[in-house]
Design an enzyme around this catalytic site. Sequence first.
Site, PDB file in Angstrom:
ATOM      1  N   SER A  25       0.852  -1.191   0.000  1.00 56.85           N
ATOM      2  CA  SER A  25       0.000   0.000   0.000  1.00 56.85           C
ATOM      3  C   SER A  25       0.882   1.233   0.000  1.00 56.85           C
ATOM      4  O   SER A  25       1.674   1.440   0.930  1.00 56.85           O
ATOM      5  CB  SER A  25      -0.888   0.000   1.244  1.00 56.85           C
ATOM      6  OG  SER A  25      -1.329   1.320   1.485  1.00 56.85           O
ATOM      7  N   HIS A  84      -1.379  -1.488  -4.134  1.00 56.38           N
ATOM      8  CA  HIS A  84      -2.625  -1.115  -3.454  1.00 56.38           C
ATOM      9  C   HIS A  84      -2.646   0.406  -3.262  1.00 56.38           C
ATOM     10  O   HIS A  84      -1.704   0.986  -2.714  1.00 56.38           O
ATOM     11  CB  HIS A  84      -2.676  -1.833  -2.113  1.00 56.38           C
ATOM     12  CG  HIS A  84      -3.946  -1.665  -1.348  1.00 56.38           C
ATOM     13  ND1 HIS A  84      -5.077  -2.409  -1.596  1.00 56.38           N
ATOM     14  CD2 HIS A  84      -4.265  -0.831  -0.328  1.00 56.38           C
ATOM     15  CE1 HIS A  84      -6.040  -2.052  -0.760  1.00 56.38           C
ATOM     16  NE2 HIS A  84      -5.577  -1.087   0.026  1.00 56.38           N
ATOM     17  N   ASP A  92      -4.778   3.549  -1.717  1.00 53.55           N
ATOM     18  CA  ASP A  92      -5.835   3.899  -0.763  1.00 53.55           C
ATOM     19  C   ASP A  92      -6.395   5.284  -1.069  1.00 53.55           C
ATOM     20  O   ASP A  92      -5.704   6.291  -0.935  1.00 53.55           O
ATOM     21  CB  ASP A  92      -5.273   3.865   0.662  1.00 53.55           C
ATOM     22  CG  ASP A  92      -5.044   2.444   1.139  1.00 53.55           C
ATOM     23  OD1 ASP A  92      -5.996   1.653   1.089  1.00 53.55           O
ATOM     24  OD2 ASP A  92      -3.902   2.129   1.521  1.00 53.55           O
ATOM     25  N   MET A 128      -9.004   8.059  -0.036  1.00 51.19           N
ATOM     26  CA  MET A 128      -9.809   8.495   1.120  1.00 51.19           C
ATOM     27  C   MET A 128     -10.347   9.902   0.884  1.00 51.19           C
ATOM     28  O   MET A 128      -9.620  10.758   0.358  1.00 51.19           O
ATOM     29  CB  MET A 128      -8.961   8.503   2.383  1.00 51.19           C
ATOM     30  CG  MET A 128      -8.279   7.176   2.664  1.00 51.19           C
ATOM     31  SD  MET A 128      -7.461   7.181   4.266  1.00 51.19           S
ATOM     32  CE  MET A 128      -6.564   5.644   4.197  1.00 51.19           C
ATOM     33  N   HIS A 140      -8.546   0.969  -3.634  1.00 48.78           N
ATOM     34  CA  HIS A 140      -9.429   0.736  -2.492  1.00 48.78           C
ATOM     35  C   HIS A 140     -10.144   2.052  -2.191  1.00 48.78           C
ATOM     36  O   HIS A 140      -9.528   2.977  -1.660  1.00 48.78           O
ATOM     37  CB  HIS A 140      -8.548   0.251  -1.331  1.00 48.78           C
ATOM     38  CG  HIS A 140      -9.251   0.088  -0.024  1.00 48.78           C
ATOM     39  ND1 HIS A 140      -8.570  -0.104   1.172  1.00 48.78           N
ATOM     40  CD2 HIS A 140     -10.563   0.075   0.303  1.00 48.78           C
ATOM     41  CE1 HIS A 140      -9.430  -0.224   2.163  1.00 48.78           C
ATOM     42  NE2 HIS A 140     -10.647  -0.104   1.669  1.00 48.78           N
ATOM     43  N   MET A 178     -12.248   4.370  -0.235  1.00 50.20           N
ATOM     44  CA  MET A 178     -12.833   4.651   1.081  1.00 50.20           C
ATOM     45  C   MET A 178     -13.505   6.009   0.963  1.00 50.20           C
ATOM     46  O   MET A 178     -13.045   7.007   1.520  1.00 50.20           O
ATOM     47  CB  MET A 178     -11.733   4.636   2.157  1.00 50.20           C
ATOM     48  CG  MET A 178     -11.251   3.230   2.474  1.00 50.20           C
ATOM     49  SD  MET A 178      -9.632   3.216   3.293  1.00 50.20           S
ATOM     50  CE  MET A 178      -8.570   3.291   1.867  1.00 50.20           C
ATOM     51  N   MET A 199     -11.100  -5.901   6.113  1.00 48.03           N
ATOM     52  CA  MET A 199     -10.297  -4.906   6.828  1.00 48.03           C
ATOM     53  C   MET A 199      -9.903  -5.471   8.183  1.00 48.03           C
ATOM     54  O   MET A 199     -10.758  -5.924   8.961  1.00 48.03           O
ATOM     55  CB  MET A 199     -11.080  -3.609   7.053  1.00 48.03           C
ATOM     56  CG  MET A 199     -11.314  -2.755   5.812  1.00 48.03           C
ATOM     57  SD  MET A 199      -9.845  -2.334   4.861  1.00 48.03           S
ATOM     58  CE  MET A 199      -8.869  -1.425   6.052  1.00 48.03           C
ATOM     59  N   GLY A 255      -2.541   4.318   8.057  1.00 46.73           N
ATOM     60  CA  GLY A 255      -1.594   3.217   8.018  1.00 46.73           C
ATOM     61  C   GLY A 255      -1.000   3.006   9.408  1.00 46.73           C
ATOM     62  O   GLY A 255      -1.207   3.818  10.318  1.00 46.73           O
ATOM     63  N   ASP A 281      -6.331  -6.361   4.758  1.00 42.56           N
ATOM     64  CA  ASP A 281      -5.733  -5.018   4.746  1.00 42.56           C
ATOM     65  C   ASP A 281      -5.710  -4.428   6.152  1.00 42.56           C
ATOM     66  O   ASP A 281      -6.757  -4.201   6.762  1.00 42.56           O
ATOM     67  CB  ASP A 281      -6.588  -4.143   3.809  1.00 42.56           C
ATOM     68  CG  ASP A 281      -6.022  -2.743   3.606  1.00 42.56           C
ATOM     69  OD1 ASP A 281      -4.964  -2.419   4.174  1.00 42.56           O
ATOM     70  OD2 ASP A 281      -6.664  -1.976   2.865  1.00 42.56           O
ATOM     71  N   GLY A 341      -2.362  -3.766   9.302  1.00 42.09           N
ATOM     72  CA  GLY A 341      -1.553  -4.412  10.327  1.00 42.09           C
ATOM     73  C   GLY A 341      -0.870  -5.692   9.892  1.00 42.09           C
ATOM     74  O   GLY A 341      -0.441  -6.484  10.734  1.00 42.09           O
ATOM     75  N   GLY A 362       1.274  -1.735   4.124  1.00 41.54           N
ATOM     76  CA  GLY A 362       1.779  -0.382   3.931  1.00 41.54           C
ATOM     77  C   GLY A 362       3.024  -0.147   4.762  1.00 41.54           C
ATOM     78  O   GLY A 362       4.152  -0.110   4.264  1.00 41.54           O
TER      79      GLY A 362
HETATM   80  C1  DX5 Z   1      -6.097   1.723   5.880  1.00 41.49           C
HETATM   81  C2  DX5 Z   1      -5.700   1.338   4.464  1.00 41.49           C
HETATM   82  C3  DX5 Z   1      -4.584   0.401   4.381  1.00 41.49           C
HETATM   83  C4  DX5 Z   1      -3.319   0.830   5.016  1.00 41.49           C
HETATM   84  C5  DX5 Z   1      -2.677  -0.375   5.607  1.00 41.49           C
HETATM   85  O1  DX5 Z   1      -7.225   2.497   5.827  1.00 41.49           O
HETATM   86  O2  DX5 Z   1      -6.792   0.774   3.783  1.00 41.49           O
HETATM   87  O3  DX5 Z   1      -4.366  -0.046   3.048  1.00 41.49           O
HETATM   88  O4  DX5 Z   1      -2.410   1.442   4.138  1.00 41.49           O
HETATM   89  O5  DX5 Z   1      -1.580   0.060   6.283  1.00 41.49           O
HETATM   90  P1  DX5 Z   1      -0.707  -0.838   7.250  1.00 41.49           P
HETATM   91  O6  DX5 Z   1      -0.207  -1.983   6.423  1.00 41.49           O
HETATM   92  O7  DX5 Z   1       0.344   0.117   7.631  1.00 41.49           O
HETATM   93  O8  DX5 Z   1      -1.592  -1.265   8.376  1.00 41.49           O
HETATM   94 ZN    ZN Z   2      -6.386  -0.224   1.784  1.00 42.13          ZN
END
Ligand code: DX5
Ligand code: ZN
Length: 224
Positions: free
Chosen positions: A7, A32, A34, A36, A65, A67, A136, A143, A174, A176, A196
């Site tokens: 990500s 990936h 993101d 937002m 993705h 959001m 999720m 992230g 997606d 952690g 990410g």
């Molecule tokens: C969170 C995103 C993720 C995020 C994951 O809203 O959808 O894609 O980047 O980040 P990590 O891998 O750092 O948890």
């Molecule tokens: Zn994501």
Amino acid sequence: MIELAPSILSADFAHLADQVARASEGGAAVIHVDIMDGHFVPNLTIGPPVVKSLRKVTQLPLDCHLMIENPDEFIPIFADAGADWISVHQEACVHLNRTLQHIRDHGARPGVVINPATPVDTLTEVLDMVDYVLVMSVNPGFGGQKFLPNSLHKLRKLAEIREQRRLNYRLEVDGGVALDTVAEIVRAGAEILVAGNAVFGKGDPKTNAQQLLKAATEATLLKV
Ligand code: DX5
Ligand code: ZN
């Protein structure tokens, strides 16, 4: 078959092309992205122009993705910008069936996403329409958050339903995903791993990607 989807949320945006190239040398299968909007989630990130620029610098599929509220409005724009896969949140779509069809009609692969508080059962009627389901494992928006283990039983359940109903969707996770969580995630059935912070947070994205993929692949060998 385990695939890594770094990500770019945690990447250095001033050197995005280089960062993506390093991750892809490290074995990334998908990038990936993101998206937002500051409404559906409490953060703002990037939009179609960045997807368009990324399209020119990588051969890998771009996994967008969304959001955002009103995804229907933006699906054609992201598809035109070069999104190969587009996922929308169950929670953001009043007419989810129509929205998923809209993605396919625009030539992208449709995926559906559920938040940590959303049960798998809410997807029953659309599982035959999607190419992938994204579970999720953090609340979306940022992230580097801690992995929420309630995503594991959802992955197991989705794998079971897929078998029972003879469906073909792939399972993506997606949030952690890191060296200390990846083994249990893969054993629960995840096939596409979004990461990410673990890839772009610190150090070299190539080495990070390689290590994460290695840990994931080793965990599948131990799967019972
Ligand atoms: C969170 C995103 C993720 C995020 C994951 O809203 O959808 O894609 O980047 O980040 P990590 O891998 O750092 O948890
Ligand atoms: Zn994501």
